[in-house]
Every structure is written in structure tokens, then in C-alpha cells.
Design a protein around this motif. Structure first.
Motif, mmCIF file in Angstrom:
data_model
loop_
_atom_site.group_PDB
_atom_site.id
_atom_site.type_symbol
_atom_site.label_atom_id
_atom_site.label_comp_id
_atom_site.label_asym_id
_atom_site.label_seq_id
_atom_site.Cartn_x
_atom_site.Cartn_y
_atom_site.Cartn_z
ATOM 1 N N GLN A 164 0.734 -1.149 -0.044
ATOM 2 C CA GLN A 164 0.120 -0.006 -0.058
ATOM 3 C C GLN A 164 0.797 1.331 -0.109
ATOM 4 O OE1 GLN A 164 -2.362 -0.446 3.372
ATOM 5 N NE2 GLN A 164 -3.823 -1.743 2.385
ATOM 6 N N ASP A 167 2.352 1.857 -3.429
ATOM 7 C CA ASP A 167 1.036 2.191 -4.428
ATOM 8 C C ASP A 167 0.799 3.733 -4.186
ATOM 9 O OD1 ASP A 167 1.013 -0.285 -5.399
ATOM 10 O OD2 ASP A 167 -0.844 -0.792 -4.277
ATOM 11 N N LEU A 168 1.029 3.920 -2.701
ATOM 12 C CA LEU A 168 0.582 5.408 -2.580
ATOM 13 C C LEU A 168 1.939 6.297 -3.096
ATOM 14 C CD1 LEU A 168 -0.711 5.279 1.180
ATOM 15 C CD2 LEU A 168 -1.986 5.959 -0.832
ATOM 16 N N LYS A 169 3.173 5.806 -2.949
ATOM 17 C CA LYS A 169 4.408 6.594 -3.471
ATOM 18 C C LYS A 169 4.193 6.836 -4.820
ATOM 19 C CE LYS A 169 8.112 4.959 -0.382
ATOM 20 N NZ LYS A 169 9.176 4.458 -0.344
ATOM 21 N N ASN A 170 3.719 5.749 -5.648
ATOM 22 C CA ASN A 170 3.611 5.803 -7.207
ATOM 23 C C ASN A 170 2.375 6.758 -7.485
ATOM 24 O OD1 ASN A 170 5.625 4.056 -7.723
ATOM 25 N ND2 ASN A 170 4.168 2.271 -7.698
ATOM 26 N N GLN A 171 1.396 6.822 -6.685
ATOM 27 C CA GLN A 171 0.142 7.549 -6.872
ATOM 28 C C GLN A 171 0.592 9.193 -6.739
ATOM 29 O OE1 GLN A 171 -3.188 6.763 -4.522
ATOM 30 N NE2 GLN A 171 -4.569 7.920 -5.650
ATOM 31 N N ASN A 172 1.399 9.406 -5.741
ATOM 32 C CA ASN A 172 1.725 10.909 -5.224
ATOM 33 C C ASN A 172 2.814 11.228 -6.483
ATOM 34 O OD1 ASN A 172 2.244 12.914 -3.675
ATOM 35 N ND2 ASN A 172 4.150 12.127 -2.845
ATOM 36 N N ARG A 173 3.570 10.274 -6.892
ATOM 37 C CA ARG A 173 4.491 10.623 -8.184
ATOM 38 C C ARG A 173 3.741 11.024 -9.308
ATOM 39 N NH1 ARG A 173 7.085 6.143 -8.086
ATOM 40 N NH2 ARG A 173 8.564 6.798 -6.300
ATOM 41 N N ARG A 174 2.596 10.357 -9.592
ATOM 42 C CA ARG A 174 1.781 10.556 -10.870
ATOM 43 C C ARG A 174 1.199 12.183 -10.454
ATOM 44 N NH1 ARG A 174 0.749 5.224 -10.418
ATOM 45 N NH2 ARG A 174 -1.381 5.421 -9.447
ATOM 46 N N LEU A 175 0.667 12.191 -9.289
ATOM 47 C CA LEU A 175 -0.103 13.433 -8.978
ATOM 48 C C LEU A 175 0.950 14.733 -9.259
ATOM 49 C CD1 LEU A 175 -2.303 12.332 -6.065
ATOM 50 C CD2 LEU A 175 -3.066 13.024 -8.366
ATOM 51 N N ASN A 203 1.423 15.328 -12.975
ATOM 52 C CA ASN A 203 0.588 16.001 -13.297
ATOM 53 C C ASN A 203 0.401 17.504 -13.124
ATOM 54 O OD1 ASN A 203 -0.689 13.708 -14.745
ATOM 55 N ND2 ASN A 203 -1.789 13.267 -13.195
#
Length: 101
Positions: free
Chosen positions: A75, A78-86, A89
Motif C-alpha cells: 500500500q 502504491d501511495l508513493k507511485n500515486q503521489n509521483r503521478r500526481l 500532473n
């Protein structure tokens, strides 16, 4: 075909209990392949196996604890990857706003 190693070979090399390995498989922490009635673990999963064995044998963490720690680390990743994508953006949006001015 993925590179793989038989479960019997894993037990011999890593000196782990067969029951421990079976429990990791039952908890779906490892995903064996079967070929001619021989079960194999793909090489990509060996780092997970090593980590689980270290937690269990060196740190005396039980299987439910291993499952929880593994889930939390996934988890977190996943949060690190999501943060990187955000952040990517936001960076794109900021560059777009600068171009509009």
C-alpha cells in the motif's frame, strides 16, 4: 517462460521449513507454477521469499504479521507511485499555465 526454481530446491538452499513455504503459498504471498507435478517459484518472487524468511526466522514474526506487513508495504508503494503521478500532473498543469500567460 520465466526463470524459476523448484520448491524442493528452495527448501534446500534457503533451509526453510516446507510448512512455512506452504503457508506463504496458502496466504497467496507466493504464487507457484506447476509443471509435471513439480511446483516452482519464479525468480522474480525470490526477493519476497527472502524477506518473508528473514522476518519469520530472524525477527520471529508470525505468518499473520508477515501478511499484514507485506500488505502495508504494498500500500505504501502504491501511495508513493500515486503521489509521483500526481506531482507529474501538477507539473504539467503548471507548465501549461505558464504557456498560457
Amino acid at each position: 517462460m520465466n526463470e524459476r526454481i523448484s520448491i524442493e530446491e528452495i527448501i534446500r538452499i534457503y533451509k526453510i521449513d516446507h510448512s512455512f513455504l506452504d503457508q506463504l503459498i496458502d496466504l497467496e504471498l507466493l504464487h507457484p507454477e506447476t509443471d509435471n507435478r513439480i511446483r516452482y517459484i519464479i525468480y522474480e518472487e525470490l526477493p519476497h521469499l527472502e524477506r518473508f524468511a528473514n522476518w519469520h526466522y530472524d525477527l520471529d514474526i508470525n505468518l499473520p504479521g508477515i501478511e499484514i506487513i507485506h500488505r502495508l508495504l504494498n500500500q505504501l508503494e502504491d501511495l508513493k507511485n500515486q503521489n509521483r503521478r500526481l506531482l507529474q500532473n501538477v507539473s504539467k498543469f503548471e507548465n501549461w499555465e505558464d504557456a498560457e500567460i
